[in-house]
Design an enzyme around this catalytic site. Sequence first.
Site, PDB file in Angstrom:
ATOM      1  N   PRO A  16       0.855  -1.191   0.000  1.00 54.26           N
ATOM      2  CA  PRO A  16       0.000   0.000   0.000  1.00 54.26           C
ATOM      3  C   PRO A  16       0.887   1.236   0.000  1.00 54.26           C
ATOM      4  O   PRO A  16       1.834   1.321   0.788  1.00 54.26           O
ATOM      5  CB  PRO A  16      -0.755  -0.116   1.334  1.00 54.26           C
ATOM      6  CG  PRO A  16       0.096  -0.985   2.203  1.00 54.26           C
ATOM      7  CD  PRO A  16       0.875  -1.890   1.299  1.00 54.26           C
ATOM      8  N   CYS A 102       3.007   2.960  10.015  1.00 60.05           N
ATOM      9  CA  CYS A 102       3.299   4.254   9.402  1.00 60.05           C
ATOM     10  C   CYS A 102       4.021   5.149  10.419  1.00 60.05           C
ATOM     11  O   CYS A 102       3.529   5.373  11.528  1.00 60.05           O
ATOM     12  CB  CYS A 102       2.019   4.929   8.924  1.00 60.05           C
ATOM     13  SG  CYS A 102       2.332   6.574   8.244  1.00 60.05           S
ATOM     14  N   GLY A 207      10.575  -4.607   2.443  1.00 55.49           N
ATOM     15  CA  GLY A 207      11.641  -3.614   2.608  1.00 55.49           C
ATOM     16  C   GLY A 207      12.748  -3.756   1.583  1.00 55.49           C
ATOM     17  O   GLY A 207      13.499  -4.730   1.600  1.00 55.49           O
TER      18      GLY A 207
END
Length: 319
Positions: A16, A102, A207
């Site tokens: 996302p 986040c 990542g």
Amino acid sequence: MMKLANLPKPFFVLAPMDDVTDTVFRQIIADCAAPDLFFTEFVNVDGLQSPGREKLLKKLQFNDIERPIIAQLWGKQPENFYKTAKEIVAMGFDGVDLNMGCPVKAVVKNGACAALINNRELTGEIIAAVREGVGEHLHVSVKTRVGLKVVDMSWIEYLLKQKLNMLTVHGRTAAQMSKVPANWDLIGQARQLRDELSPTTAIVGNGDVMSRTQGLELAKKHKLDGIMIGRGIFNDPFVFAEQSSWDNYTRQHRIDLFAKHVKLFAKTWQPGERAIHTLNKFCKIYINGFDGAKELREKLMQASSSDELLVLLNQTSKE
Ligand SMILES: Cc1cc2nc3c(=O)[nH]c(=O)nc-3n(C[C@H](O)[C@H](O)[C@H](O)COP(=O)(O)O)c2cc1C
């Protein structure tokens, strides 16, 4: 209900990315080379259950070509998570994911997303509220980091004890933002903890993965169920393909792909709903890798409407 077990091993997920992976871009990627699983951008449940609802609802638009698709939620109020989770079921999503990673300052200061890493009580309430909201209909997952300020694997243990269907681990702390390389050994540790604590939870690593081949190697090394790719899509819209055809895409193909994106953008977002400058990121993706690309990008980024962009792209095609 979507069964994660039916996905390929490892399965590939498009990360996302707010203001990037909207329904428009997801449809473009589905046409280029689809991942095995899509996520929506994160959507705030407290906003959704407020008068600002209409604007946020559009973020939950999707098309069948984007399946299987998981709605990603964030917020603070368990009651709003509960109400939204019920709506997510009615909208026909394949799953619901909770953003607990986040690191954006304003969000963390407000106690949401990565701040939940140090607030297990609220995390537990949110997961319980979402479970109650979705009932037996949808699977529930979390996307997180390996700690808030420092690495804290007790957080991963805590989440595994919640018996989630899937846990995506981004191998950095929130404090590290994106400034250091992702630590895949920690993602591997999460996978080992999973075997002990919650064998049915699928572990997805995230990542710095820039290619499918790299993703396959990492999945094999750390015995992961899935690999999530975010920014890798900026270098190659075909990143999920077994054999990417992006290098063979000519100048004209790239211009055509951008024009397709702009047309879909204009069809999806009414004037004022999404700023035209959000298209600049895509301009950088597509208008790249050929002689004169930089000059063309500079010209296209001046456009003040999608119509103007399409005229420019059309003129360019004829040159
Ligand atoms: C522009 C941008 C927007 C992002 N928005 C979200 C988001 O809405 N939800 C989320 O969980 N992560 C978000 N992320 C984080 C990515 O999903 C991903 O975890 C991170 O980019 C690391 O993966 P990568 O190295 O493959 O890009 C965002 C990242 C970027 C660059």
